[in-house]
Design a protein around this motif. Structure first.
Motif, short mmCIF file in Angstrom:
data_model
loop_
_atom_site.label_atom_id
_atom_site.label_comp_id
_atom_site.label_asym_id
_atom_site.label_seq_id
_atom_site.Cartn_x
_atom_site.Cartn_y
_atom_site.Cartn_z
N PRO A 257 -3.02 -0.84 8.25
CA PRO A 257 -4.48 -1.03 8.35
C PRO A 257 -5.14 0.02 9.23
O PRO A 257 -6.36 0.21 9.16
N ARG A 260 -7.53 2.85 7.82
CA ARG A 260 -8.94 2.61 7.54
C ARG A 260 -9.70 2.58 8.86
O ARG A 260 -9.33 1.85 9.77
N ARG A 262 -13.62 3.65 11.21
CA ARG A 262 -15.01 4.07 11.34
C ARG A 262 -15.06 5.45 11.99
O ARG A 262 -14.14 5.82 12.72
N SER A 277 -17.58 5.71 7.45
CA SER A 277 -16.29 5.04 7.36
C SER A 277 -15.40 5.77 6.36
O SER A 277 -15.90 6.46 5.46
N LEU A 278 -14.09 5.62 6.53
CA LEU A 278 -13.09 6.14 5.61
C LEU A 278 -12.22 4.98 5.15
O LEU A 278 -11.60 4.31 5.98
N ASP A 279 -12.18 4.76 3.84
CA ASP A 279 -11.43 3.64 3.28
C ASP A 279 -10.40 4.16 2.29
O ASP A 279 -10.76 4.81 1.30
N PRO A 280 -9.11 3.89 2.52
CA PRO A 280 -8.09 4.31 1.55
C PRO A 280 -8.28 3.62 0.21
O PRO A 280 -8.63 2.44 0.14
N TYR A 288 -3.06 0.21 -1.83
CA TYR A 288 -3.55 -0.16 -0.51
C TYR A 288 -4.07 -1.58 -0.57
O TYR A 288 -4.53 -2.04 -1.61
N ARG A 290 -6.65 -3.15 0.17
CA ARG A 290 -8.01 -3.46 -0.25
C ARG A 290 -8.09 -3.62 -1.77
O ARG A 290 -8.94 -4.30 -2.30
N TYR A 320 -8.88 8.68 -0.59
CA TYR A 320 -9.86 8.03 0.28
C TYR A 320 -11.23 8.01 -0.36
O TYR A 320 -11.57 8.86 -1.20
N SER A 431 -9.95 2.95 14.47
CA SER A 431 -9.55 1.94 13.49
C SER A 431 -10.02 0.58 13.93
O SER A 431 -9.88 0.20 15.10
#
Length: 506
Positions: A257, A260, A262, A277-280, A288, A290, A320, A431
């Motif tokens: 986790p 992921r 900010r 933000s960066l979200d895989p 992943y 999510r 990402y 994170s």
């Protein structure tokens, strides 16, 4: 609803209009007539490129739980054209967001009704009511042969002031919606679709075809990700072989986790100029968390050993979704929205999809990114992208404290004379998961004493309740044995069986 009090009465209120959609004995007449042979004038699609729905996961299930905000994408000539707005020019603006709120689903779970609302932003409060004046009412039906949802939409007239005379008419708007089977750096949308008019081009009310996308989470098995830019990653991100590195386990693993986080965009002379933000999206050969149903396609495994997803070598393919909000007054020229040099808006949203390689042994991540180009506050089609972007991120060791933040940069690989070139963006991040774990450790002496005192009180209360419960249990067992009424064991007293006689049988 009218008030019976006089106008001077403090409890008086003005007339309240109510609009309700019938749900009892409703017949889906529009979709049965219009879609007997598929979506009329809709774009021809290849069904194998889109996900199927099952009996246990129907189209109604996909829209349960509230409205879904879709980003509208207009063609390049739409900004100067008057035939782009699905609602016409009367509303005074060109919508950027469309939401689909389910009203009712049929018994066979294949047809449903929507309230289709057009707005300028995706936010609407939990108790916010839709604007009927900028909404359509629609019937939809799932096309199992083409793997798409077809919708007939109608205008709601006379809804500006009072809803008493509101009525439905002009059912010439069509929508089509699909679920892509493969995601990529150029298409990270889990739902895609289009809106069009079946009117002749020279007739009043006609509008050009508009595309829409949704990038949120969906739960459909079979969703895959395909890497497309790994050759460019090899040239831009040289990676060393860390197979025998002694730093294993010191940095976040690819599926952690901690991946992921900010971010805050920082410029030395101006301070913080943005956030995001960066979200895989996909990691290696596993999804992943999510996207629990996202799988890696066989074609996404590159042949080049330098970028091969191999847990033994310590290198993982990763993709990402990057979202950044920057102050428009501090934007570099290449980041300004296309065809908009006025910077009238205070903020500019930048969306980048990226894919590359993560080195588990060093905590370094290097990716090639594609930035979605925009015209003012409206999006172009998905083909308008700048894929000459390099993203580099350095994760701190897991053993470090919170003062060691994630560091990274986003830079253009174009020439300085290119209109899309922009100066490098430096950012730091944290994170959410790491913050939740690490922050309680950093305490003052008073907070530490309060923390231990609170925990001690909770522990003592729990022990007291457990001892009291055990004492009552033994008292009950002693009573049973003393009266010789029931011969039972400790297990039977906790989990009674049919061998224990009922009260009436004693």
């Amino acid at each position: 609803m009218d008030s019976l009090n006089s106008v001077d009465d403090p409890n008086y209120f003005e007339r309240i209009s109510l609009l309700m959609f019938p749900q009892v004995n409703y017949t889906y007449t529009m979709v049965s007539k219009q879609f007997s042979e598929g979506c009329s004038q809709g774009t021809n699609v290849q069904p194998e490129l889109y996900l199927r729905l099952s009996r246990t996961r129907t189209i109604c299930d996909m829209f349960l739980g509230g409205g879904n905000a879709f980003k509208l994408e207009y063609t390049g000539s739409c900004k100067s054209s008057k035939s782009c707005n699905p609602l016409g020019d009367s509303i005074g603006y060109l919508p950027s967001v469309m939401s689909l709120s389910i009203i009712q689903c049929s018994n066979d779970r294949l047809s449903l009704r929507f309230l289709i609302e057009f707005r300028t932003n995706s936010y609407r409060g939990y108790y916010g009511s839709p604007n009927i004046r900028t909404s359509l009412i629609g019937e939809g039906s799932w096309d199992e042969k083409k793997n798409r949802l077809c919708i007939v939409a109608c205008r709601i007239y006379d809804a500006s002031s009072s809803l008493e005379k509101s009525h439905v008419g002009d059912c010439t708007t069509r929508l089509s919606l699909r679920f892509p089977a493969i995601l990529s750096i150029r298409n990270t949308s889990t739902i895609v679709g289009e809106i069009w008019s079946v009117k002749p081009r020279n007739e009043s009310g006609f509008f050009d075809r508009v595309q829409f996308r949704y990038g949120g989470r969906i739960q459909l098995q079979g969703l895959k990700y395909e890497y497309m830019q790994m050759d460019k990653v090899k040239k831009s991100c040289p990676m060393k072989n860390t197979r025998n590195s002694t730093n294993r386990g010191q940095y976040p693993y690819g599926y952690s986790p901690d991946m992921r986080f900010r971010l805050w965009v920082i410029e030395r002379s101006k301070g913080i100029i943005g956030w995001g933000s960066l979200d895989p999206l996909a990691v290696g050969d596993q999804q992943y968390q999510r996207f629990p149903f996202l799988l890696l396609s066989s074609s996404s495994k590159p042949n080049n050993p330098a970028v091969e997803s191999d847990s033994n070598s310590g290198l993982l393919n990763i993709s990402y979704k990057i979202s950044i909000t920057l102050s428009s007054s501090k934007l570099d020229g290449g980041l300004n929205p296309v065809n908009d040099s006025s910077n009238e808006s205070l903020r500019t949203n930048i969306r980048i999809s990226a894919e590359g390689v993560y080195d588990i042994a060093t905590g370094s991540l290097c990716m090639v990114g594609c930035r979605h180009l925009r015209s003012g506050d409206k999006s172009f089609s998905s083909d308008s992208m700048d894929c000459e972007i390099l993203v580099k991120i350095s994760f701190p060791p897991l053993s470090s404290d919170m003062r060691n933040k994630i560091k990274g940069s986003i830079q253009s690989m174009r020439e300085k004379t290119d209109p899309l070139f922009f100066k490098p963006l430096q950012f730091s991040g944290r994170s959410d998961y790491r913050s939740q774990i690490m922050e309680p450790i950093v305490m003052t002496d008073f907070e530490t004493r309060s923390f231990w005192r609170t925990n001690f009180d909770l522990i003592m209360a729990q022990i007291t309740f457990q001892l009291l419960g055990t004492l009552l249990l033994f008292c009950q067992l002693y009573s049973f044995r003393y009266n010789n009424t029931v011969q039972t064991t400790l297990q039977q007293s906790i989990f009674p069986s049919e061998e224990i006689p009922l009260i009436g049988d004693r």
